[in-house]
Design a protein around this motif. Structure first.
Motif, short mmCIF file in Angstrom:
data_model
loop_
_atom_site.label_atom_id
_atom_site.label_comp_id
_atom_site.label_asym_id
_atom_site.label_seq_id
_atom_site.Cartn_x
_atom_site.Cartn_y
_atom_site.Cartn_z
N ASN A 18 0.81 -1.23 0.00
CA ASN A 18 0.00 0.00 0.00
C ASN A 18 0.84 1.28 0.00
O ASN A 18 0.28 2.35 0.18
CB ASN A 18 -0.95 0.00 1.22
CG ASN A 18 -2.30 0.58 0.84
OD1 ASN A 18 -2.71 0.52 -0.31
ND2 ASN A 18 -2.97 1.17 1.81
N PRO A 20 2.67 3.82 -2.21
CA PRO A 20 2.71 4.10 -3.66
C PRO A 20 4.14 4.12 -4.18
O PRO A 20 5.06 4.60 -3.51
CB PRO A 20 2.09 5.51 -3.76
CG PRO A 20 1.29 5.67 -2.52
CD PRO A 20 1.97 4.88 -1.47
N ASN A 21 4.30 3.54 -5.36
CA ASN A 21 5.57 3.50 -6.10
C ASN A 21 6.65 2.65 -5.44
O ASN A 21 7.77 2.58 -5.94
CB ASN A 21 6.13 4.92 -6.34
CG ASN A 21 5.10 5.81 -7.00
OD1 ASN A 21 4.62 5.53 -8.09
ND2 ASN A 21 4.69 6.87 -6.29
N LYS A 22 6.30 2.02 -4.31
CA LYS A 22 7.26 1.11 -3.65
C LYS A 22 6.68 -0.29 -3.49
O LYS A 22 7.41 -1.26 -3.32
CB LYS A 22 7.66 1.65 -2.27
CG LYS A 22 8.43 2.95 -2.32
CD LYS A 22 9.09 3.26 -1.00
CE LYS A 22 10.45 2.63 -0.94
NZ LYS A 22 11.19 3.01 0.27
N GLU A 23 5.36 -0.38 -3.52
CA GLU A 23 4.69 -1.67 -3.35
C GLU A 23 5.18 -2.64 -4.44
O GLU A 23 5.14 -2.31 -5.63
CB GLU A 23 3.17 -1.47 -3.47
CG GLU A 23 2.35 -2.71 -3.24
CD GLU A 23 0.86 -2.44 -3.43
OE1 GLU A 23 0.13 -2.48 -2.44
OE2 GLU A 23 0.45 -2.21 -4.59
N ARG A 24 5.68 -3.80 -4.00
CA ARG A 24 6.25 -4.72 -4.98
C ARG A 24 6.08 -6.16 -4.51
O ARG A 24 5.99 -6.44 -3.31
CB ARG A 24 7.73 -4.42 -5.21
CG ARG A 24 8.60 -4.54 -3.98
CD ARG A 24 9.95 -3.85 -4.20
NE ARG A 24 10.78 -3.93 -2.99
CZ ARG A 24 10.65 -3.11 -1.95
NH1 ARG A 24 9.75 -2.13 -1.97
NH2 ARG A 24 11.43 -3.25 -0.89
N TYR A 75 6.92 -4.33 -9.45
CA TYR A 75 6.31 -3.16 -8.82
C TYR A 75 4.90 -3.00 -9.37
O TYR A 75 4.67 -3.16 -10.57
CB TYR A 75 7.13 -1.90 -9.12
CG TYR A 75 8.36 -1.78 -8.25
CD1 TYR A 75 9.54 -2.43 -8.59
CD2 TYR A 75 8.32 -1.00 -7.10
CE1 TYR A 75 10.66 -2.33 -7.78
CE2 TYR A 75 9.45 -0.88 -6.28
CZ TYR A 75 10.61 -1.56 -6.62
OH TYR A 75 11.71 -1.44 -5.81
N THR A 76 3.95 -2.71 -8.51
CA THR A 76 2.57 -2.61 -8.99
C THR A 76 2.35 -1.29 -9.74
O THR A 76 1.44 -1.18 -10.54
CB THR A 76 1.56 -2.71 -7.83
OG1 THR A 76 1.84 -1.70 -6.87
CG2 THR A 76 1.64 -4.08 -7.18
N GLY A 77 3.21 -0.29 -9.50
CA GLY A 77 3.04 1.01 -10.15
C GLY A 77 3.61 1.04 -11.56
O GLY A 77 4.14 0.05 -12.05
N PRO A 78 3.49 2.20 -12.23
CA PRO A 78 4.01 2.32 -13.60
C PRO A 78 5.54 2.43 -13.61
O PRO A 78 6.15 2.85 -12.63
CB PRO A 78 3.38 3.62 -14.11
CG PRO A 78 2.52 4.15 -13.02
CD PRO A 78 2.83 3.43 -11.78
N GLY A 79 6.14 2.09 -14.73
CA GLY A 79 7.59 2.20 -14.85
C GLY A 79 8.08 1.41 -16.04
O GLY A 79 7.29 0.89 -16.84
N THR A 102 -3.03 2.91 -8.89
CA THR A 102 -3.17 2.91 -7.43
C THR A 102 -2.58 1.63 -6.88
O THR A 102 -2.44 0.63 -7.61
CB THR A 102 -4.65 2.99 -7.00
OG1 THR A 102 -5.33 1.80 -7.49
CG2 THR A 102 -5.36 4.20 -7.56
N THR A 103 -2.24 1.65 -5.60
CA THR A 103 -1.75 0.42 -4.98
C THR A 103 -2.87 -0.60 -4.96
O THR A 103 -4.06 -0.24 -4.91
CB THR A 103 -1.28 0.69 -3.54
OG1 THR A 103 -2.35 1.34 -2.83
CG2 THR A 103 -0.06 1.60 -3.52
#
Lengths: 126, 178
Positions: A18, A20-24, A75-79, A102-103
């Motif tokens: 949960n 953001p940008n770190k959830e993996r 990672y669940t976020g974009p990249g 979103t997470t």
């Protein structure tokens, strides 16, 4: 439905839920494996440790061959995909991004689940 | 990671990530898996938990009594529905029982008709075979030069038996049930 276990990969766990940008999701291979035959989906975990896939929550690694002792981070976020090293062990690390805005792993009952492809059937062009 | 080592957060040197993600809200989490919160369904367990929680605080206030009333009404409706289903099941069971006994009776009648037919066929076979033997013997004896005293009686009896066998009625055939 009971399916065979997957032994080629091991899900180490979910880090920074949960956030953001770190959830993996952290995964390691146990043998040399081509990730093209595997995918990830988010599932709803039941009390008896079974899962039901959640709709529209599918991720495919793509064609990448990896060796044991390396790391896979999703990672669940974009990249953008990166091939780098893990900061504690120095072992090779393959970093994927699911692209979620979103997470998605905030709830403990949402379980990332790896599946292995056995066959495909493509719809004819109409 | 080995179990005896403290948990080290595994992290890549570079993530390649774009800082566009935000934390999901509770609604977004719930939308992902609505059944996790599970407040839409009134399961028996949740109903009793709700009634229990009302009891803990005492049944006071309009809201609690409305909730209790709704819960009781739900149970009453379910009970009535179950009763109807039970009655229907019992009526079906009675109808199956009736049909079963009908078919049993039918089977008994068919069995006795079959046995009677068997006996009839057996008798006819005996009359024809024995009649043919005796009449054949008797008629041959009549034809011989020195006629035996039993020749004519045998021929007559044999022919009578043959005639009886030919003329005996066919076993009854039951018409197909529609």
């Amino acid at each position: 439905m009971i399916l065979l276990d997957i032994h080629e990969l091991k899900i180490i766990g979910v880090e920074d839920r949960n956030i953001p940008n770190k959830e993996r999701i952290v995964i390691q291979p146990t043998i040399q494996v081509n990730l093209a035959q595997f995918g990830l989906f988010l599932g709803h975990r039941h009390p008896n440790d079974t899962v039901t896939p959640l709709p529209d929550q599918f991720f495919w690694f793509g064609e990448v061959t990896i060796q044991p002792l390396s790391w896979i981070f999703v990672y669940t976020g974009p990249g953008k995909f990166r091939q780098t090293t893990e900061q504690n062990t120095g072992a090779p690390a393959y970093v994927f991004h699911w692209g979620k805005q979103t997470t998605v792993l905030g709830h403990q009952d949402i379980a990332p689940t790896i599946f292995r492809l056995d066959g495909i059937l493509i719809a004819p062009r109409t | 990671m080995p179990e005896n080592q403290p948990h080290l957060t595994a992290e890549p040197q570079e993530t390649g990530g774009r800082p566009e993600q935000r934390a999901a809200s509770q609604e977004e989490d719930r939308a992902l898996v609505p059944s996790i919160e599970g407040e839409t369904e009134t399961s028996p367990i949740r109903l009793s938990e709700r009634i229990g929680s009302i009891g803990q605080g005492g049944i006071r206030g309009q809201a609690s009594s409305i909730l209790l009333q709704a819960a009781i009404s739900h149970i009453e409706n379910e009970k009535s529905q179950l009763r109807s289903e039970r009655d229907l099941a019992m009526r079906n069971a009675d109808s199956y029982k009736e049909r079963y006994y009908e078919e049993k009776e039918n089977a008994a009648v068919l069995k006795s008709e079959r046995d009677a037919a068997k006996t009839q066929i057996r008798l006819r076979t005996i009359l024809l075979s024995v009649g043919a033997l005796i009449s054949g013997y008797g008629l041959r004896a009549i034809g011989e030069a020195a006629t035996q005293p039993w020749a004519w009686p045998s021929a007559v009896v044999g022919c009578a038996m043959l005639l009886a066998g030919w003329l005996s009625p066919d076993p009854p055939q039951r018409a197909g049930k529609e």
